[in-house]
Design a protein around this motif. Structure first.
Motif, short mmCIF file in Angstrom:
data_model
loop_
_atom_site.label_atom_id
_atom_site.label_comp_id
_atom_site.label_asym_id
_atom_site.label_seq_id
_atom_site.Cartn_x
_atom_site.Cartn_y
_atom_site.Cartn_z
N UNK A 238 51.94 32.11 33.98
CA UNK A 238 52.87 31.70 35.02
C UNK A 238 54.17 32.48 34.95
N UNK A 239 54.60 33.03 36.09
CA UNK A 239 55.86 33.76 36.18
C UNK A 239 56.56 33.36 37.48
N UNK A 240 57.85 33.71 37.58
CA UNK A 240 58.60 33.39 38.79
C UNK A 240 58.31 34.38 39.90
N UNK A 241 58.22 35.66 39.56
CA UNK A 241 58.08 36.72 40.56
C UNK A 241 56.94 37.67 40.18
N UNK A 242 56.33 38.27 41.19
CA UNK A 242 55.14 39.09 40.97
C UNK A 242 55.39 40.26 40.03
N UNK A 243 56.58 40.88 40.11
CA UNK A 243 56.83 42.04 39.25
C UNK A 243 56.98 41.66 37.78
N UNK A 244 57.03 40.36 37.49
CA UNK A 244 57.07 39.92 36.10
C UNK A 244 55.68 39.83 35.47
N UNK A 245 54.65 40.09 36.25
CA UNK A 245 53.29 40.19 35.70
C UNK A 245 53.10 41.61 35.14
N UNK A 246 53.86 41.94 34.12
CA UNK A 246 53.96 43.31 33.65
C UNK A 246 52.67 43.82 33.01
N UNK B 71 45.26 42.96 32.01
CA UNK B 71 44.50 41.71 32.01
C UNK B 71 43.32 41.79 32.97
N UNK B 72 43.52 42.36 34.13
CA UNK B 72 42.41 42.50 35.09
C UNK B 72 41.30 43.38 34.51
N UNK B 73 41.69 44.43 33.80
CA UNK B 73 40.69 45.32 33.20
C UNK B 73 39.91 44.59 32.10
N UNK B 74 40.61 43.82 31.27
CA UNK B 74 39.93 43.06 30.22
C UNK B 74 38.97 42.04 30.83
N UNK B 75 39.41 41.36 31.88
CA UNK B 75 38.56 40.34 32.51
C UNK B 75 37.33 40.98 33.16
N UNK C 184 38.36 34.71 31.79
CA UNK C 184 38.89 34.45 33.12
C UNK C 184 40.41 34.55 33.07
N UNK C 185 40.98 35.33 33.99
CA UNK C 185 42.43 35.56 34.04
C UNK C 185 42.98 34.99 35.34
N UNK C 186 43.98 34.11 35.21
CA UNK C 186 44.55 33.45 36.39
C UNK C 186 46.08 33.59 36.36
#
Length: 231
Positions: A139-147, A152-156, A163-165
């Motif tokens: 969980x983050x406040x803003x999309x650019x904080x999903x650094x 994570x998408x590659x690992x999933x 599962x990555x959410x």
């Protein structure tokens, strides 16, 4: 705990107010996935930061530090690293490390740079070969904080048991999950009985999640978070 001086090998801004730090201890150090270190600013001033990686052949320690201009607690640490090129740390600390002997399905819940804690645990589980389903909610406040979103998408994509959410609090154009990260977990799991749940983030978030997850049947000895040593 071991006290050691580390040279600063990298200090890079990953996103606005979010920093990646790589430290090289002068002697080998030991820690468990999910533990943290204490940056020694003074003998009566030691500041905790989660270790974002696992033990490796290079012997480095990775940190993810959130530091806004008004957050002197973290900014002072970053400034000392920049000015001196080294920092003294104590480690390992923390009891909420990965229970490698458990075969329960795992939920990793991170708020902001609490992701560092969950990344260390997940990285070790991937290295060992996933033996059970793992769900990482970030969980983050803003999309650019999903650094670390691409990592994570590659690992999933590579591991069918993972599962990555990602969950955003604020976004007009985000097409994914929105709201509070613990509420996303509540929506997705009718019961948390039988799950190992690891949590890192603000103390307020950890406290709210603990109470909410009790309603979903979480066993107290299967809920892990260093925040619970203090709240």
């Amino acid at each position: 705990m071991q006290k050691v001086t580390c040279s600063v090998e990298a200090l890079e801004e990953m996103a606005d107010t979010l920093w990646y730090v790589r430290l090289k201890p002068e002697v080998p150090v030991d820690f468990l996935p999910g533990q943290y270190l204490l940056v020694v600013m003074a003998e009566d001033d030691k500041r905790p930061f989660s270790i974002a990686n696992t033990m490796n052949d290079e012997g480095v320690l990775e940190l993810h530090i959130g530091a806004t201009p008004d957050n002197t607690y973290a900014m002072q640490v970053l400034k000392r690293m920049q000015d001196q090129g080294q920092i003294e740390v104590q480690l390992p600390a923390g009891k909420a490390h990965l229970r490698e002997d458990s075969h329960h399905p795992v939920i990793l819940m991170a708020g902001g740079t609490g992701f560092a804690y969950t990344r260390s645990i997940l990285q070790q589980m991937l290295a060992d070969g996933l033996r059970q389903p793992v769900f990482l909610y970030w969980g983050v406040r803003h999309e650019d904080h999903l650094y670390a979103d691409q990592e994570m998408k590659a690992w999933a994509a590579e591991h069918k048991e993972l599962t990555y959410v990602p969950v955003l609090q604020n976004s007009e154009h985000w097409q994914g999950r929105t709201g509070l990260v613990h509420e996303a977990i509540m929506e997705d799991f009718p019961s948390l009985s039988g799950y190992d749940v690891y949590i890192a983030g603000r103390f307020e978030m950890a406290g709210v999640a603990r109470e909410a997850f009790k309603e979903k049947g979480i066993e107290p000895d299967q809920l892990f978070g260093d925040a619970y040593e203090f709240i």
